[in-house]
Design a protein around this motif. Structure first.
Motif, PDB file in Angstrom:
ATOM      1  N   MET A 101       1.028   0.233  -2.838  1.00 53.41           N
ATOM      2  CA  MET A 101      -0.519  -0.123  -3.154  1.00 53.41           C
ATOM      3  C   MET A 101      -0.693  -1.357  -2.253  1.00 53.41           C
ATOM      4  SD  MET A 101      -3.205   1.112  -4.786  1.00 53.41           S
ATOM      5  CE  MET A 101      -4.688   0.584  -4.049  1.00 53.41           C
ATOM      6  N   GLU A 102      -0.079  -2.370  -2.087  1.00 58.78           N
ATOM      7  CA  GLU A 102      -0.298  -3.273  -1.097  1.00 58.78           C
ATOM      8  C   GLU A 102      -0.706  -2.947   0.448  1.00 58.78           C
ATOM      9  OE1 GLU A 102       1.899  -6.886  -1.004  1.00 58.78           O
ATOM     10  OE2 GLU A 102       2.412  -6.714  -3.380  1.00 58.78           O
ATOM     11  N   VAL A 103       0.236  -2.028   0.843  1.00 58.79           N
ATOM     12  CA  VAL A 103       0.285  -1.591   2.143  1.00 58.79           C
ATOM     13  C   VAL A 103      -1.114  -0.604   2.133  1.00 58.79           C
ATOM     14  CG1 VAL A 103       1.285   0.089   3.860  1.00 58.79           C
ATOM     15  CG2 VAL A 103       2.797  -1.298   2.465  1.00 58.79           C
ATOM     16  N   VAL A 104      -1.094   0.176   1.306  1.00 64.52           N
ATOM     17  CA  VAL A 104      -2.547   0.927   1.164  1.00 64.52           C
ATOM     18  C   VAL A 104      -3.818   0.057   1.323  1.00 64.52           C
ATOM     19  CG1 VAL A 104      -4.112   2.568  -0.163  1.00 64.52           C
ATOM     20  CG2 VAL A 104      -1.501   3.046   0.026  1.00 64.52           C
ATOM     21  N   GLU A 105      -3.724  -1.015   0.637  1.00 60.39           N
ATOM     22  CA  GLU A 105      -4.819  -1.708   0.584  1.00 60.39           C
ATOM     23  C   GLU A 105      -5.053  -2.516   1.718  1.00 60.39           C
ATOM     24  OE1 GLU A 105      -6.841  -3.866  -2.800  1.00 60.39           O
ATOM     25  OE2 GLU A 105      -4.688  -3.761  -3.688  1.00 60.39           O
ATOM     26  N   TRP A 106      -3.972  -2.793   2.641  1.00 59.24           N
ATOM     27  CA  TRP A 106      -4.056  -3.673   4.156  1.00 59.24           C
ATOM     28  C   TRP A 106      -4.287  -2.501   4.949  1.00 59.24           C
ATOM     29  CZ3 TRP A 106      -0.426  -2.842   7.506  1.00 59.24           C
ATOM     30  CH2 TRP A 106       1.022  -2.947   7.033  1.00 59.24           C
ATOM     31  N   VAL A 107      -4.157  -1.354   5.008  1.00 52.03           N
ATOM     32  CA  VAL A 107      -4.131  -0.563   5.814  1.00 52.03           C
ATOM     33  C   VAL A 107      -5.580  -0.061   5.712  1.00 52.03           C
ATOM     34  CG1 VAL A 107      -3.894   1.700   6.811  1.00 52.03           C
ATOM     35  CG2 VAL A 107      -1.825   0.278   6.384  1.00 52.03           C
ATOM     36  N   LEU A 108      -6.275   0.598   4.501  1.00 49.36           N
ATOM     37  CA  LEU A 108      -7.503   0.929   4.317  1.00 49.36           C
ATOM     38  C   LEU A 108      -8.388   0.034   4.529  1.00 49.36           C
ATOM     39  CD1 LEU A 108      -7.107   3.871   1.561  1.00 49.36           C
ATOM     40  CD2 LEU A 108      -7.119   4.078   3.896  1.00 49.36           C
TER      41      LEU A 108
END
Length: 296
Positions: free
Chosen positions: A98-105
């Protein structure tokens, strides 16, 4: 813009004259655009898309962009040595993912789009579901396809509880173009990754948009012979699902489209994002560059 110098002046005038009734008809109307597929990863198509969005704004329409970012998330996870896991097409999203999803999106992808639109002469503003309490969400209940008594845990994947569009409306009224990442927040302030098609469809309904445009990597809805169906009603789509003409990855896309059409969005367009300026041509000319689903 693609070079227009090769087009005869008369043809240019014809194109502009054909656009005029559409510009008049849609002036002041909201267009929700789901930005995905090749249009989002090919640099030339990215520039075309940004120009199209700015042009729609300049002629008096109100574009709102909702974007996905599956391939970019996949790349980021690979760099971190994490392997993406999917259940029934849904990405399993633990807290690290989720952390990755947030910083990518909300970081990389959103800011790229904002930058491209600004470069093309627009004034884009990036938002996530947290901004102005835009997208309230809860954990998605994913029931098994074969046994509805079995529920799969896909982590922080969200279902929309409510959309408060006031921040979007405030920006629209002020000449800005909202660019929205499909991330919602829950009661405990936790983040949820939400399907971008679902966010775009729901937002179009809540805003009572004139149009919902879904940019994809297919020509549109095809019949059994592979021929493009340029115009459909939601009832005709129900028939095509029943007889198996529409299946697979097209189903979730169309579910949102049908919901939007049934809840007041006048037309939903599934547009081939691999064609330069396809969105503009679909909205402002008589030619079909995809499938239009009417609400009636």
């Amino acid at each position: 813009m693609n070079d227009l110098s090769s087009i005869a002046p008369r043809d240019k005038a014809e194109i502009l004259a054909q656009a005029l009734p559409y510009i008049r008809k849609f002036h002041g109307k909201t267009m929700v655009i789901k930005y995905g597929g090749n249009a989002m990863t090919d640099p030339e198509l990215q520039a075309d898309f940004a120009e199209d969005v700015v042009l729609l704004k300049l002629v008096g329409m109100n574009p709102v962009v909702v974007h996905g970012g599956g391939p970019q998330i996949e790349t980021a996870l690979k760099r971190l040595g994490k392997k993406g896991e999917f259940i029934q097409g849904m990405r399993v999203t633990d807290s690290e993912t989720m952390e990755v999803v947030e910083w990518v999106l909300a970081g990389e992808v959103q800011q790229d789009i904002v930058g491209l639109i600004n470069q093309a002469g627009g004034k884009a503003v990036g938002l996530t579901g947290r901004d102005g309490g835009l997208i309230r969400a809860k954990k998605l209940k994913l029931l098994d396809n074969k046994d509805p008594n079995v529920e799969h845990d896909v982590g922080q994947v969200g279902d929309i509880v409510a959309i408060d569009p006031s921040v979007v409306k405030a920006l629209q009224d002020d000449a800005f173009i909202p660019v929205i990442s499909p991330i919602g927040f829950g009661e405990e302030n936790e983040s949820y990754n939400i399907n971008a098609d679902v966010v775009a469809s729901k937002l179009a309904s809540v805003l009572q948009a004139e149009k919902l445009v879904l940019l994809t990597n297919i020509p549109g809805v095809l019949d059994k012979q592979g021929k493009l169906l340029t115009e459909l009603t939601s009832r005709e789509i129900d028939d095509l699902i029943e007889d198996g003409t529409i299946s697979g990855g097209m189903l979730p896309k169309l579910a949102g489209a049908i919901d939007a059409a049934k809840s007041g969005v006048n037309a939903v367009h599934i547009v081939d994002g691999r064609v330069p300026h396809a969105m503009l041509l679909e909205i402002l000319t008589d030619q079909a560059y995809g499938t239009m689903i009417r609400s009636y």
